[in-house]
Scaffold this motif. Structure first.
Motif, mmCIF file in Angstrom:
data_model
loop_
_atom_site.group_PDB
_atom_site.id
_atom_site.type_symbol
_atom_site.label_atom_id
_atom_site.label_comp_id
_atom_site.label_asym_id
_atom_site.label_seq_id
_atom_site.Cartn_x
_atom_site.Cartn_y
_atom_site.Cartn_z
ATOM 1 N N LEU A 10 0.603 -1.414 -0.378
ATOM 2 C CA LEU A 10 0.074 0.039 -0.285
ATOM 3 C C LEU A 10 0.905 1.515 -0.003
ATOM 4 N N ASP A 11 2.118 1.407 0.878
ATOM 5 C CA ASP A 11 2.597 2.413 0.756
ATOM 6 C C ASP A 11 3.135 2.831 -0.410
ATOM 7 N N GLU A 12 3.410 1.225 -1.188
ATOM 8 C CA GLU A 12 4.379 1.701 -2.825
ATOM 9 C C GLU A 12 3.592 2.541 -3.105
ATOM 10 N N ALA A 13 2.098 2.199 -3.585
ATOM 11 C CA ALA A 13 0.904 2.517 -3.980
ATOM 12 C C ALA A 13 0.525 4.021 -4.122
ATOM 13 N N LEU A 14 0.228 3.742 -2.625
ATOM 14 C CA LEU A 14 0.411 5.457 -2.769
ATOM 15 C C LEU A 14 1.308 6.595 -3.112
ATOM 16 N N GLY A 15 2.461 6.044 -2.514
ATOM 17 C CA GLY A 15 3.899 6.859 -3.787
ATOM 18 C C GLY A 15 3.644 6.967 -5.190
ATOM 19 N N ARG A 16 3.063 5.648 -5.644
ATOM 20 C CA ARG A 16 2.600 6.130 -7.124
ATOM 21 C C ARG A 16 1.638 6.748 -6.905
ATOM 22 N N LEU A 17 0.689 7.504 -6.136
ATOM 23 C CA LEU A 17 -0.556 7.502 -6.500
ATOM 24 C C LEU A 17 -0.686 9.288 -5.887
ATOM 25 N N HIS A 18 1.003 9.710 -4.767
ATOM 26 C CA HIS A 18 0.533 10.907 -4.805
ATOM 27 C C HIS A 18 1.112 12.037 -6.018
ATOM 28 N N ALA A 19 1.451 11.203 -6.486
ATOM 29 C CA ALA A 19 1.532 11.941 -7.929
ATOM 30 C C ALA A 19 1.088 12.982 -9.181
ATOM 31 N N ALA B 117 -4.398 21.544 -4.626
ATOM 32 C CA ALA B 117 -3.331 21.859 -4.110
ATOM 33 C C ALA B 117 -3.424 22.773 -3.292
ATOM 34 N N ASP B 118 -2.900 23.591 -3.149
ATOM 35 C CA ASP B 118 -2.987 24.097 -2.310
ATOM 36 C C ASP B 118 -2.947 23.546 -1.005
ATOM 37 N N TRP B 119 -4.514 22.864 -0.879
ATOM 38 C CA TRP B 119 -4.698 22.544 0.620
ATOM 39 C C TRP B 119 -3.886 21.032 0.825
ATOM 40 N N VAL B 120 -3.771 20.400 0.243
ATOM 41 C CA VAL B 120 -2.985 18.959 -0.287
ATOM 42 C C VAL B 120 -1.567 20.141 0.780
ATOM 43 N N ASP B 121 -1.089 20.659 0.289
ATOM 44 C CA ASP B 121 -0.158 21.324 0.742
ATOM 45 C C ASP B 121 0.199 21.602 2.079
ATOM 46 N N PHE B 122 -1.362 22.484 2.830
ATOM 47 C CA PHE B 122 -1.368 22.663 4.024
ATOM 48 C C PHE B 122 -1.927 21.459 5.020
ATOM 49 N N HIS C 216 -10.493 5.473 4.693
ATOM 50 C CA HIS C 216 -9.608 4.946 4.219
ATOM 51 C C HIS C 216 -8.199 5.024 4.941
ATOM 52 N N ALA C 217 -7.939 6.465 4.589
ATOM 53 C CA ALA C 217 -6.570 6.968 4.997
ATOM 54 C C ALA C 217 -6.803 6.555 6.327
ATOM 55 N N VAL C 218 -7.466 7.536 7.349
ATOM 56 C CA VAL C 218 -7.696 6.676 8.872
ATOM 57 C C VAL C 218 -7.255 5.390 8.957
ATOM 58 N N ARG C 219 -8.605 4.698 8.248
ATOM 59 C CA ARG C 219 -8.272 3.465 8.588
ATOM 60 C C ARG C 219 -6.863 2.799 8.098
ATOM 61 N N ALA C 220 -5.887 3.403 7.441
ATOM 62 C CA ALA C 220 -4.699 2.670 7.524
ATOM 63 C C ALA C 220 -3.673 2.891 8.323
ATOM 64 N N LEU C 221 -3.831 4.693 8.784
ATOM 65 C CA LEU C 221 -3.298 4.741 10.258
ATOM 66 C C LEU C 221 -3.313 4.664 11.824
ATOM 67 N N THR C 222 -4.853 3.975 11.847
ATOM 68 C CA THR C 222 -5.280 3.285 12.653
ATOM 69 C C THR C 222 -4.523 2.012 12.826
ATOM 70 N N PRO D 183 3.759 7.892 3.804
ATOM 71 C CA PRO D 183 2.930 7.012 2.270
ATOM 72 C C PRO D 183 1.752 7.767 3.049
ATOM 73 N N ARG D 184 1.580 6.702 4.213
ATOM 74 C CA ARG D 184 0.258 6.534 5.014
ATOM 75 C C ARG D 184 -0.432 8.273 5.848
ATOM 76 N N LEU D 185 0.430 8.457 6.130
ATOM 77 C CA LEU D 185 0.460 10.642 6.790
ATOM 78 C C LEU D 185 -0.217 11.144 5.640
ATOM 79 N N ALA D 186 0.596 10.964 4.094
ATOM 80 C CA ALA D 186 0.774 11.587 3.106
ATOM 81 C C ALA D 186 -0.829 11.940 2.196
ATOM 82 N N GLU D 187 -1.074 10.351 2.613
ATOM 83 C CA GLU D 187 -2.400 10.018 1.537
ATOM 84 C C GLU D 187 -3.504 10.669 2.839
ATOM 85 N N LEU D 188 -3.090 11.142 4.378
ATOM 86 C CA LEU D 188 -4.448 12.459 4.671
ATOM 87 C C LEU D 188 -4.438 13.517 4.421
ATOM 88 N N ALA D 189 -3.596 13.850 4.327
ATOM 89 C CA ALA D 189 -3.063 14.874 3.957
ATOM 90 C C ALA D 189 -3.912 15.099 1.962
#
Length: 339
Positions: free
Chosen positions: A7-16, A82-87, A125-131, A138-144
């Motif tokens: 999942l971390d690999e996939a999220l890294g791929r998707l965050h672009a 994009a500005d919100w994701v950065d925030f 989904h992001a919260v489930r991965a974290l908890t 990558p999981r923290l970035a997905e929550l962002a």
């Protein structure tokens, strides 16, 4: 390599990639791959992403930073995603993610109806991965990314009159009046929802957190079961009557208990509104084949491949009843497969 590290690999791929394509259609890949990994299908994650890749667009351009001083003017502006994701990336880097979620959940909750409820589902989904699986970058970035998408698509519902309610979630969903003109996209239909039944009818305030959770569980169960007989109204959109409140339910353990009751009420409005917007002219009877295990149902959803089917089946497995599995099989039957 464990499924969750895939999942971390996939999220890294998707965050672009961006949260939408064609200016309005949601990127479901982060949610679907989290469901696959959490259900023990890590080896299928990258194969599924390869099939879905044509539905991905590059991450959108930045405009100007969102700050603590001016975030209100950027709320609900999809051009600022994009500005919100950065925030939120900065926020989750500087503070514990649960603190960020607790601060922003009540700010975002009134607008969970934007983006066809997909932003809150992505957050769930992001919260489930974290908890359930722990914190990684990558999981923290997905929550962002999920919170940023939600802030950019923030859209409150106003002018909805309270109608006569019912004692159970299933009965209340049955009382939801269908739109007179069921045409147009999600925002157009949502604007024409003028009344919804009151549910729950009992007073569930911030001091009754456990009761709020129980009622939210009831709502997810009722909406999931109901899909088997009503999903043909719109096989894709009606899954959100279950997956949106389930995203809220998954997030509750990470939230302060006083936020559980308002979360229930927002989830009910979302589920009932989707029910009103895509109701069929009449229900149909549906009998699923017996003797199918939850694991077999999820394998069928994966073989089918549609992102909504995967996410709905994931919710059906959370519910865990035979009727929920039947609803998942109905979604597989009604939906176009991913090819």
């Amino acid at each position: 390599m464990g499924d969750i590290f895939v999942l971390d690999e996939a999220l890294g791929r998707l965050h672009a990639t961006g949260p939408e394509r064609l200016g309005r259609l949601t990127n479901h890949a982060p949610m679907a791959v989290e469901a696959l990994a959490s259900r023990g299908h890590g080896p299928a994650v990258h194969r599924w992403l390869d099939l879905y890749e044509d539905k991905l667009e590059d991450f959108p351009a930045r405009t100007r930073p969102v700050t603590e001083a001016d975030w209100r003017e950027a709320l609900g502006d999809p051009r600022r995603v994009a500005d919100w994701v950065d925030f939120f990336g900065r926020q989750t880097a500087e503070r514990p993610w649960r603190d960020v979620l607790a601060e922003w959940w009540p700010r975002l909750l009134p607008g969970m109806y934007g983006g066809s409820t997909h932003p809150v589902i992505r957050v769930g989904h992001a919260v489930r991965a974290l908890t359930e699986h722990g914190e990684t970058a990558p999981r923290l970035a997905e929550l962002a990314h999920g919170l940023g998408y939600w802030a950019a698509r923030h859209h409150p519902v106003t002018g909805v009159a309270p109608l006569a309610g019912a004692p159970t979630a299933r009965e209340a969903l049955d009382r939801v009046p269908a739109l007179d003109e069921p045409t147009g996209g999600f925002p157009d239909r949502l604007a024409r929802v003028t009344g919804l039944p009151v549910w729950p009818s009992e007073d569930i305030g911030p001091d009754r957190a456990d009761r709020a959770r129980e009622r939210l569980e009831e709502l997810v169960r009722a909406a999931t079961h109901r899909y088997a007989t009503h999903g043909h109204g719109d096989p894709t959109m009606l899954v959100h009557a279950a997956t949106a409140p389930n995203a809220v339910l998954r997030t509750l353990p990470a939230l302060p208990r006083p936020l559980w009751a308002p979360s229930l009420h927002a989830a009910w409005t979302a589920s009932a509104a989707v029910t009103a917007m895509y109701a069929p002219s009449a229900p149909v009877s549906y009998r699923a084949p017996g003797g199918v295990t939850p694991e077999e149902v999820f394998e069928r959803a994966l073989a089918h491949g549609d992102e909504h089917v995967i996410k709905f089946t994931d919710t059906a497995l959370d519910v865990g009843t035979e009727d929920a599995l039947a609803a998942a099989l109905r979604a597989i039957e009604l939906s176009e497969p991913l090819t």
